[in-house]
Design a protein around this motif. Structure first.
Motif, PDB file in Angstrom:
ATOM      1  N   GLY A   3      57.169  86.944  86.850  1.00 59.23           N
ATOM      2  CA  GLY A   3      56.233  86.354  85.905  1.00 59.23           C
ATOM      3  C   GLY A   3      56.516  84.878  85.742  1.00 59.23           C
ATOM      4  O   GLY A   3      57.555  84.368  86.158  1.00 59.23           O
ATOM      5  N   TYR A   4      55.574  84.179  85.111  1.00 58.48           N
ATOM      6  CA  TYR A   4      55.810  82.788  84.776  1.00 58.48           C
ATOM      7  C   TYR A   4      57.019  82.732  83.849  1.00 58.48           C
ATOM      8  O   TYR A   4      57.225  83.606  83.013  1.00 58.48           O
ATOM      9  N   LEU A   5      57.847  81.699  83.973  1.00 60.91           N
ATOM     10  CA  LEU A   5      59.155  81.651  83.332  1.00 60.91           C
ATOM     11  C   LEU A   5      59.121  81.971  81.842  1.00 60.91           C
ATOM     12  O   LEU A   5      59.860  82.832  81.360  1.00 60.91           O
ATOM     13  N   PHE A   6      58.268  81.291  81.100  1.00 61.99           N
ATOM     14  CA  PHE A   6      58.352  81.408  79.643  1.00 61.99           C
ATOM     15  C   PHE A   6      57.826  82.744  79.107  1.00 61.99           C
ATOM     16  O   PHE A   6      58.419  83.307  78.174  1.00 61.99           O
ATOM     17  N   PRO A   7      56.753  83.311  79.670  1.00 61.24           N
ATOM     18  CA  PRO A   7      56.419  84.683  79.276  1.00 61.24           C
ATOM     19  C   PRO A   7      57.521  85.687  79.611  1.00 61.24           C
ATOM     20  O   PRO A   7      57.719  86.661  78.880  1.00 61.24           O
ATOM     21  N   GLU A   8      58.242  85.460  80.697  1.00 58.54           N
ATOM     22  CA  GLU A   8      59.347  86.354  81.041  1.00 58.54           C
ATOM     23  C   GLU A   8      60.466  86.248  80.010  1.00 58.54           C
ATOM     24  O   GLU A   8      61.067  87.257  79.611  1.00 58.54           O
ATOM     25  N   ILE A   9      60.738  85.038  79.550  1.00 60.31           N
ATOM     26  CA  ILE A   9      61.737  84.869  78.495  1.00 60.31           C
ATOM     27  C   ILE A   9      61.285  85.578  77.222  1.00 60.31           C
ATOM     28  O   ILE A   9      62.076  86.239  76.540  1.00 60.31           O
ATOM     29  N   ALA A  10      59.991  85.432  76.891  1.00 68.10           N
ATOM     30  CA  ALA A  10      59.458  86.098  75.705  1.00 68.10           C
ATOM     31  C   ALA A  10      59.581  87.616  75.835  1.00 68.10           C
ATOM     32  O   ALA A  10      59.899  88.313  74.851  1.00 68.10           O
ATOM     33  N   ARG A  42      63.129  88.508  75.182  1.00 65.94           N
ATOM     34  CA  ARG A  42      63.407  88.338  73.748  1.00 65.94           C
ATOM     35  C   ARG A  42      62.887  89.547  72.972  1.00 65.94           C
ATOM     36  O   ARG A  42      63.574  90.078  72.089  1.00 65.94           O
ATOM     37  N   ASN A  43      61.676  89.985  73.298  1.00 61.68           N
ATOM     38  CA  ASN A  43      61.100  91.139  72.603  1.00 61.68           C
ATOM     39  C   ASN A  43      61.905  92.409  72.863  1.00 61.68           C
ATOM     40  O   ASN A  43      62.096  93.233  71.966  1.00 61.68           O
ATOM     41  N   ALA A  44      62.372  92.573  74.099  1.00 61.43           N
ATOM     42  CA  ALA A  44      63.211  93.732  74.413  1.00 61.43           C
ATOM     43  C   ALA A  44      64.511  93.678  73.625  1.00 61.43           C
ATOM     44  O   ALA A  44      65.027  94.711  73.161  1.00 61.43           O
ATOM     45  N   HIS A  45      65.049  92.488  73.459  1.00 65.82           N
ATOM     46  CA  HIS A  45      66.276  92.323  72.685  1.00 65.82           C
ATOM     47  C   HIS A  45      66.049  92.701  71.223  1.00 65.82           C
ATOM     48  O   HIS A  45      66.905  93.340  70.588  1.00 65.82           O
ATOM     49  N   LEU A  46      64.901  92.337  70.684  1.00 65.09           N
ATOM     50  CA  LEU A  46      64.582  92.664  69.296  1.00 65.09           C
ATOM     51  C   LEU A  46      64.435  94.171  69.094  1.00 65.09           C
ATOM     52  O   LEU A  46      64.769  94.698  68.030  1.00 65.09           O
ATOM     53  N   LEU A  47      63.928  94.848  70.109  1.00 59.33           N
ATOM     54  CA  LEU A  47      63.853  96.305  70.018  1.00 59.33           C
ATOM     55  C   LEU A  47      65.251  96.919  69.989  1.00 59.33           C
ATOM     56  O   LEU A  47      65.501  97.906  69.299  1.00 59.33           O
ATOM     57  N   LYS A  48      66.151  96.298  70.727  1.00 54.38           N
ATOM     58  CA  LYS A  48      67.524  96.794  70.781  1.00 54.38           C
ATOM     59  C   LYS A  48      68.282  96.472  69.491  1.00 54.38           C
ATOM     60  O   LYS A  48      69.094  97.268  69.009  1.00 54.38           O
ATOM     61  N   LYS A 105      68.902  88.313  63.590  1.00 54.35           N
ATOM     62  CA  LYS A 105      68.162  87.072  63.382  1.00 54.35           C
ATOM     63  C   LYS A 105      68.198  86.294  64.701  1.00 54.35           C
ATOM     64  O   LYS A 105      69.179  85.637  65.024  1.00 54.35           O
ATOM     65  N   VAL A 106      67.135  86.416  65.459  1.00 45.91           N
ATOM     66  CA  VAL A 106      67.069  85.756  66.760  1.00 45.91           C
ATOM     67  C   VAL A 106      66.609  84.317  66.564  1.00 45.91           C
ATOM     68  O   VAL A 106      65.639  84.046  65.857  1.00 45.91           O
ATOM     69  N   ILE A 107      67.321  83.390  67.186  1.00 43.22           N
ATOM     70  CA  ILE A 107      66.970  81.970  67.131  1.00 43.22           C
ATOM     71  C   ILE A 107      66.479  81.561  68.508  1.00 43.22           C
ATOM     72  O   ILE A 107      67.165  81.754  69.507  1.00 43.22           O
ATOM     73  N   SER A 108      65.284  81.004  68.572  1.00 43.34           N
ATOM     74  CA  SER A 108      64.680  80.646  69.856  1.00 43.34           C
ATOM     75  C   SER A 108      64.869  79.157  70.138  1.00 43.34           C
ATOM     76  O   SER A 108      64.269  78.301  69.479  1.00 43.34           O
ATOM     77  N   LEU A 109      65.710  78.868  71.120  1.00 43.56           N
ATOM     78  CA  LEU A 109      65.892  77.511  71.615  1.00 43.56           C
ATOM     79  C   LEU A 109      65.567  77.486  73.107  1.00 43.56           C
ATOM     80  O   LEU A 109      66.173  76.761  73.882  1.00 43.56           O
ATOM     81  N   GLY A 110      64.612  78.332  73.481  1.00 47.12           N
ATOM     82  CA  GLY A 110      64.235  78.470  74.882  1.00 47.12           C
ATOM     83  C   GLY A 110      62.990  77.676  75.201  1.00 47.12           C
ATOM     84  O   GLY A 110      63.052  76.531  75.637  1.00 47.12           O
ATOM     85  N   ILE A 111      61.821  78.258  74.980  1.00 41.74           N
ATOM     86  CA  ILE A 111      60.571  77.562  75.253  1.00 41.74           C
ATOM     87  C   ILE A 111      60.496  76.296  74.401  1.00 41.74           C
ATOM     88  O   ILE A 111      60.917  76.285  73.239  1.00 41.74           O
ATOM     89  N   HIS A 147      72.458  86.254  69.960  1.00 39.38           N
ATOM     90  CA  HIS A 147      71.057  86.385  69.558  1.00 39.38           C
ATOM     91  C   HIS A 147      70.340  85.031  69.560  1.00 39.38           C
ATOM     92  O   HIS A 147      69.452  84.796  68.746  1.00 39.38           O
ATOM     93  N   VAL A 148      70.734  84.146  70.480  1.00 43.46           N
ATOM     94  CA  VAL A 148      70.062  82.859  70.653  1.00 43.46           C
ATOM     95  C   VAL A 148      69.362  82.866  72.013  1.00 43.46           C
ATOM     96  O   VAL A 148      69.971  83.207  73.034  1.00 43.46           O
ATOM     97  N   VAL A 149      68.095  82.486  72.022  1.00 47.28           N
ATOM     98  CA  VAL A 149      67.320  82.413  73.257  1.00 47.28           C
ATOM     99  C   VAL A 149      67.451  81.015  73.840  1.00 47.28           C
ATOM    100  O   VAL A 149      67.191  80.018  73.157  1.00 47.28           O
ATOM    101  N   THR A 150      67.855  80.924  75.089  1.00 44.53           N
ATOM    102  CA  THR A 150      67.896  79.653  75.823  1.00 44.53           C
ATOM    103  C   THR A 150      66.952  79.783  77.015  1.00 44.53           C
ATOM    104  O   THR A 150      66.115  80.679  77.049  1.00 44.53           O
ATOM    105  N   THR A 151      67.091  78.911  77.997  1.00 44.70           N
ATOM    106  CA  THR A 151      66.288  79.016  79.214  1.00 44.70           C
ATOM    107  C   THR A 151      67.200  78.911  80.425  1.00 44.70           C
ATOM    108  O   THR A 151      67.953  77.935  80.544  1.00 44.70           O
ATOM    109  N   PRO A 152      67.165  79.899  81.334  1.00 44.89           N
ATOM    110  CA  PRO A 152      68.018  79.835  82.533  1.00 44.89           C
ATOM    111  C   PRO A 152      67.564  78.731  83.472  1.00 44.89           C
ATOM    112  O   PRO A 152      66.369  78.591  83.754  1.00 44.89           O
ATOM    113  N   GLY A 153      68.505  77.950  83.950  1.00 45.86           N
ATOM    114  CA  GLY A 153      68.161  76.804  84.787  1.00 45.86           C
ATOM    115  C   GLY A 153      67.445  77.154  86.066  1.00 45.86           C
ATOM    116  O   GLY A 153      66.596  76.401  86.544  1.00 45.86           O
ATOM    117  N   SER A 154      67.758  78.327  86.654  1.00 48.93           N
ATOM    118  CA  SER A 154      67.125  78.695  87.921  1.00 48.93           C
ATOM    119  C   SER A 154      65.635  78.934  87.766  1.00 48.93           C
ATOM    120  O   SER A 154      64.899  78.938  88.756  1.00 48.93           O
TER     121      SER A 154
END
Length: 459
Positions: free
Chosen positions: A69-76, A79-85, A90-96, A419-426
């Motif tokens: 998928g496009y990078l940022f929807p894949e991160i989202a 993130r959503n799967a993590h919230l289910l788990k 308290k998830v902090i998004s520093l990704g997109i 529980h912090v969202v970042t963005t993988p460089g690859s």
């Protein structure tokens, strides 16, 4: 006390919920009604595949080339799967790179006034000029391109730089070779793939065929070795860069313009973060002599005024920029705009005009200053932990090096343990492997909390 010292305290018990284990017990017993045993045959999936109606229209093979998928929807999604788990985390998004601070009142007031006027006979307006309202085009020219030889009608107002990137791909068509910084904003490569400019994805090198990946890394100061690059038709170049945060110097952009002129190439210069530059580096490609003959520029209000949801940007195409047959590039872009677009929202354009008023410019600088303070906090945090850190000075992104590690693994580790969202460089290209991008777009309390969690994880 330095910022890093203030962040060095361990996590308090009030923060312990984000480290708490899941309450789910896989060994707990659940009583189920007893049924007689029999042979169970799972056939639903195959039946659906056999009976689903299919048209006779073939799928666009170019879209089929895209990876995952496009990078940022894949991160989202992750993130959503993590919230289910961890539903209580308290998830902090520093990704997109999405802004978080309110749009300044001077700007929203102008949009509100324009919106209210639409309910009156005198204030109503329907379709506007596809190229943008004259007053806004003039204000953009005088604010960002004063004394650079850019005229009002060189500017095309749009619903954002990302949309213009795809419209430009339509202008240049499929029979071109593109060069892109590696790493870089993924929309450049993905739109090139969709247009049919590339070959297939080569898994061994993690690149698409027929794209020139211009490696940008700490060793070359995040500026590519142009002598090692084969001739491209189109060069996508972002400064300050997303994701590395590096801003090209005047000398570097002069080299790039000369390279384009020597090879007859066209530069698409993305200046969406130019207002974050604090030093003497150029904020526009048109500060470089001769650039109007080989370059165009896309930009946006998204990261200046918090317009990520409002949607307003612009593209500058000088009259001097010509195709090989002498036809002006601007005329073809105008044709595409008139065909594919009915103009930016008149309410958004009212906001854009307010952004460029003296009060609006000051308000935008204040918001940018806030995000730059966030970057300082993030940079100091990772510096104190012994990481090599890049960016964060002229852009709202911090590029953190995790040598020898898979960037998606680092992303997963940080998400799972802090529980912090970042963005993988690859996700930004093979040159981003081993790095993670941390966005400075966030409320101050979230930035501070995220940095406390980073310290707890990597102390």
């Amino acid at each position: 006390m330095s910022i890093t010292q203030s962040l060095s305290t361990p996590l308090s018990s009030s923060s312990s919920t984000f480290l708490a284990p899941s309450t789910f017990n896989p060994r707990s017993q659940v009583a189920l009604p007893v049924k007689s045993l029999g042979v169970c045959k799972c056939i639903a999936a195959s039946q659906e595949a056999d009976t689903a109606y299919k048209t006779k229209v073939s799928r666009n093979g170019n879209i089929a080339k895209l990876q995952a998928g496009y990078l940022f929807p894949e991160i989202a999604r992750r993130r959503n799967a993590h919230l289910l788990k961890y539903p209580d985390a308290k998830v902090i998004s520093l990704g997109i790179g999405d802004t978080t601070e309110p749009i300044p009142d001077a700007i929203t007031s102008a949009m509100s006034k324009r919106s209210q006027a639409l309910s009156t006979i005198e204030g109503y307006s329907g379709y506007g000029a596809e190229q943008g309202e004259k007053a806004l085009r003039s204000a953009i020219a005088s604010t960002f391109y004063r004394d650079l030889g850019i005229e009002d009608d060189d500017i095309f107002v749009s619903d954002g730089a990302k949309c213009d990137i795809s419209r430009l791909q339509i202008v240049f068509g499929s029979n071109i070779k593109m060069a892109v910084q590696d790493p870089s904003y993924p929309a450049y490569v993905d739109s090139s793939v969709i247009m049919g400019q590339t070959g297939f994805y080569q898994k061994d090198v993690e690149k698409f065929a027929n794209i020139e990946y211009m490696r940008c890394n700490p060793e070359n100061g995040f500026f590519p070795d142009l002598s090692s690059i084969s001739r491209p038709d189109i060069i996508f170049f972002c400064s300050p860069n997303n994701p590395t945060g590096a801003a090209a110097t005047r000398e570097q952009l002069t080299q790039l313009v000369k390279f384009a002129k020597d090879n007859g190439s066209i530069i698409i210069h993305d200046s969406a973060y130019a207002m974050y530059i604090s030093g003497d580096n150029p904020r526009s490609i048109f500060e470089i002599p001769g650039a109007k003959e080989v370059a165009l520029e896309v930009s946006s209000f998204s990261k200046y005024a918090g317009f990520t949801g409002v949607r307003l940007g612009w593209t500058v195409i000088p009259k001097q920029l010509l195709f090989s047959d002498g036809f002006p590039v601007a005329k073809d872009f105008n044709r595409i705009v008139c065909t594919c677009f009915n103009g930016a929202s008149n309410i958004s354009q009212a906001g854009g005009l307010a952004c460029l008023s003296p009060e609006g410019l000051k308000a935008m600088q204040d918001v940018i200053g806030f995000y730059k303070d966030n970057t300082n906090i993030i940079v100091e945090t990772f510096d104190s932990l012994g990481f090599k850190v890049y960016g964060g000075k002229d852009a709202p992104y911090v590029w953190v090096h995790f040598p020898g590690r898979n960037s998606w693994d680092v992303f997963a580790e940080i998400l799972e343990k802090t529980h912090v969202v970042t963005t993988p460089g690859s996700g930004f290209g093979p040159g981003g492997e081993g790095f993670v991008r941390v966005s400075a777009f966030g409320h101050r309390e979230n930035i501070l909390e995220a940095c406390r969690r980073f310290k707890e994880l990597y102390k």
